[in-house]
Design a protein around this motif. Structure first.
Motif, PDB file in Angstrom:
ATOM      1  N   THR A   1     -12.168 -12.600   0.868  1.00  0.00           N
ATOM      2  CA  THR A   1     -13.446 -11.892   0.821  1.00  0.00           C
ATOM      3  C   THR A   1     -14.091 -11.709   2.189  1.00  0.00           C
ATOM      4  OG1 THR A   1     -14.649 -13.940   0.389  1.00  0.00           O
ATOM      5  CG2 THR A   1     -13.946 -12.646  -1.529  1.00  0.00           C
ATOM      6  N   SER A   2     -13.690 -12.504   3.171  1.00  0.00           N
ATOM      7  CA  SER A   2     -14.277 -12.331   4.507  1.00  0.00           C
ATOM      8  C   SER A   2     -13.900 -10.977   5.107  1.00  0.00           C
ATOM      9  CB  SER A   2     -13.848 -13.463   5.441  1.00  0.00           C
ATOM     10  OG  SER A   2     -12.461 -13.439   5.657  1.00  0.00           O
ATOM     11  N   ALA A   3     -12.810 -10.390   4.652  1.00  0.00           N
ATOM     12  CA  ALA A   3     -12.409  -9.071   5.156  1.00  0.00           C
ATOM     13  C   ALA A   3     -13.318  -7.963   4.643  1.00  0.00           C
ATOM     14  CB  ALA A   3     -10.963  -8.775   4.766  1.00  0.00           C
ATOM     15  N   LEU A   4     -14.065  -8.230   3.580  1.00  0.00           N
ATOM     16  CA  LEU A   4     -14.978  -7.221   3.036  1.00  0.00           C
ATOM     17  C   LEU A   4     -16.250  -7.085   3.859  1.00  0.00           C
ATOM     18  CD1 LEU A   4     -14.712  -8.092  -0.759  1.00  0.00           C
ATOM     19  CD2 LEU A   4     -13.653  -6.171   0.427  1.00  0.00           C
ATOM     20  N   ARG A   5     -16.551  -8.094   4.636  1.00  0.00           N
ATOM     21  CA  ARG A   5     -17.779  -8.076   5.435  1.00  0.00           C
ATOM     22  C   ARG A   5     -17.594  -7.206   6.667  1.00  0.00           C
ATOM     23  NH1 ARG A   5     -17.007 -13.466   3.964  1.00  0.00           N
ATOM     24  NH2 ARG A   5     -18.494 -14.149   2.391  1.00  0.00           N
ATOM     25  N   THR A   6     -18.702  -6.768   7.228  1.00  0.00           N
ATOM     26  CA  THR A   6     -18.662  -5.975   8.448  1.00  0.00           C
ATOM     27  C   THR A   6     -17.998  -6.781   9.559  1.00  0.00           C
ATOM     28  OG1 THR A   6     -20.665  -4.842   7.810  1.00  0.00           O
ATOM     29  CG2 THR A   6     -20.075  -4.738  10.125  1.00  0.00           C
ATOM     30  N   GLY A   7     -17.074  -6.172  10.237  1.00  0.00           N
ATOM     31  CA  GLY A   7     -16.389  -6.843  11.326  1.00  0.00           C
ATOM     32  C   GLY A   7     -15.095  -6.136  11.676  1.00  0.00           C
ATOM     33  N   ALA A   8     -14.350  -6.733  12.573  1.00  0.00           N
ATOM     34  CA  ALA A   8     -13.131  -6.114  13.079  1.00  0.00           C
ATOM     35  C   ALA A   8     -12.092  -5.895  11.985  1.00  0.00           C
ATOM     36  CB  ALA A   8     -12.544  -6.966  14.197  1.00  0.00           C
ATOM     37  N   MET A   9     -11.873  -6.869  11.118  1.00  0.00           N
ATOM     38  CA  MET A   9     -10.862  -6.716  10.064  1.00  0.00           C
ATOM     39  C   MET A   9     -11.220  -5.602   9.099  1.00  0.00           C
ATOM     40  SD  MET A   9      -9.159 -10.262   8.872  1.00  0.00           S
ATOM     41  CE  MET A   9     -10.511 -11.392   9.058  1.00  0.00           C
ATOM     42  N   GLN A  10     -12.488  -5.532   8.729  1.00  0.00           N
ATOM     43  CA  GLN A  10     -12.913  -4.492   7.796  1.00  0.00           C
ATOM     44  C   GLN A  10     -12.725  -3.108   8.426  1.00  0.00           C
ATOM     45  OE1 GLN A  10     -15.746  -2.333   7.958  1.00  0.00           O
ATOM     46  NE2 GLN A  10     -15.763  -1.675   5.842  1.00  0.00           N
ATOM     47  N   ARG A  11     -13.078  -2.971   9.700  1.00  0.00           N
ATOM     48  CA  ARG A  11     -12.926  -1.678  10.391  1.00  0.00           C
ATOM     49  C   ARG A  11     -11.453  -1.307  10.532  1.00  0.00           C
ATOM     50  NH1 ARG A  11     -16.729  -3.930  13.642  1.00  0.00           N
ATOM     51  NH2 ARG A  11     -15.236  -4.211  15.324  1.00  0.00           N
ATOM     52  N   TYR A  12     -10.622  -2.273  10.899  1.00  0.00           N
ATOM     53  CA  TYR A  12      -9.193  -2.013  11.065  1.00  0.00           C
ATOM     54  C   TYR A  12      -8.577  -1.559   9.741  1.00  0.00           C
ATOM     55  CZ  TYR A  12      -4.244  -2.902  11.857  1.00  0.00           C
ATOM     56  OH  TYR A  12      -2.880  -2.782  11.937  1.00  0.00           O
ATOM     57  N   PHE A  13      -8.889  -2.271   8.671  1.00  0.00           N
ATOM     58  CA  PHE A  13      -8.363  -1.931   7.352  1.00  0.00           C
ATOM     59  C   PHE A  13      -8.826  -0.533   6.941  1.00  0.00           C
ATOM     60  CE2 PHE A  13      -8.611  -2.037   2.667  1.00  0.00           C
ATOM     61  CZ  PHE A  13      -7.296  -2.365   2.379  1.00  0.00           C
ATOM     62  N   ARG A  14     -10.111  -0.267   7.108  1.00  0.00           N
ATOM     63  CA  ARG A  14     -10.667   1.042   6.754  1.00  0.00           C
ATOM     64  C   ARG A  14     -10.029   2.153   7.590  1.00  0.00           C
ATOM     65  NH1 ARG A  14     -16.070   1.039   8.882  1.00  0.00           N
ATOM     66  NH2 ARG A  14     -14.985   1.770  10.718  1.00  0.00           N
ATOM     67  N   ASP A  15      -9.902   1.939   8.901  1.00  0.00           N
ATOM     68  CA  ASP A  15      -9.331   2.956   9.777  1.00  0.00           C
ATOM     69  C   ASP A  15      -7.867   3.231   9.463  1.00  0.00           C
ATOM     70  OD1 ASP A  15     -11.794   3.123  10.971  1.00  0.00           O
ATOM     71  OD2 ASP A  15     -11.200   2.050  12.799  1.00  0.00           O
ATOM     72  N   MET A  16      -7.104   2.169   9.138  1.00  0.00           N
ATOM     73  CA  MET A  16      -5.692   2.376   8.795  1.00  0.00           C
ATOM     74  C   MET A  16      -5.568   3.195   7.522  1.00  0.00           C
ATOM     75  SD  MET A  16      -3.579   1.422  11.017  1.00  0.00           S
ATOM     76  CE  MET A  16      -2.218   1.907   9.992  1.00  0.00           C
ATOM     77  N   HIS A  17      -6.407   2.921   6.547  1.00  0.00           N
ATOM     78  CA  HIS A  17      -6.330   3.673   5.299  1.00  0.00           C
ATOM     79  C   HIS A  17      -6.839   5.100   5.467  1.00  0.00           C
ATOM     80  CE1 HIS A  17      -4.518   0.841   2.655  1.00  0.00           C
ATOM     81  NE2 HIS A  17      -5.254  -0.106   3.205  1.00  0.00           N
ATOM     82  N   ALA A  18      -7.815   5.292   6.301  1.00  0.00           N
ATOM     83  CA  ALA A  18      -8.280   6.656   6.578  1.00  0.00           C
ATOM     84  C   ALA A  18      -7.192   7.439   7.303  1.00  0.00           C
ATOM     85  CB  ALA A  18      -9.556   6.612   7.416  1.00  0.00           C
ATOM     86  N   GLY A  19      -6.524   6.792   8.239  1.00  0.00           N
ATOM     87  CA  GLY A  19      -5.478   7.461   9.009  1.00  0.00           C
ATOM     88  C   GLY A  19      -4.231   7.783   8.214  1.00  0.00           C
ATOM     89  N   THR A  20      -3.992   7.054   7.163  1.00  0.00           N
ATOM     90  CA  THR A  20      -2.781   7.283   6.357  1.00  0.00           C
ATOM     91  C   THR A  20      -3.086   7.923   5.011  1.00  0.00           C
ATOM     92  OG1 THR A  20      -2.878   5.038   5.470  1.00  0.00           O
ATOM     93  CG2 THR A  20      -1.515   5.365   7.422  1.00  0.00           C
TER      94      THR A  20
END
Length: 77
Positions: A50-69
């Motif tokens: 659940t820590s990945a759901l919070r605002t931060g580097a992991m959340q941005r990286y996950f979101r950006d990878m899914h947006a890019g693909t």
């Protein structure tokens, strides 16, 4: 990927045009790199819980990878 990129770079530096084979290898190498990074982002996201759901580097990286693909589809072989 490094060999493919190096070969293409050398060809272009010499003023040549990329062959069909070189273009194909470049696309495959970049395709593989993109989907490998996406798969890694999923595993990191799962491991973070659940820590990945919070605002931060992991959340941005996950979101950006899914947006890019999101518009690309993996090859089915």
């Amino acid at each position: 990927m490094y060999e493919v990129w190096r070969d293409a770079t050398e060809t272009l530096k010499k003023g040549g045009e990329l062959s069909v084979d070189q273009r194909t290898k470049l696309r495959l190498a970049l395709y593989n790199a993109t989907w490998s990074a996406q798969a890694i982002s999923v595993e990191v996201y799962k491991a973070a819980g659940t820590s990945a759901l919070r605002t931060g580097a992991m959340q941005r990286y996950f979101r950006d990878m899914h947006a890019g693909t999101s518009t690309a589809r993996p090859l089915r072989m």
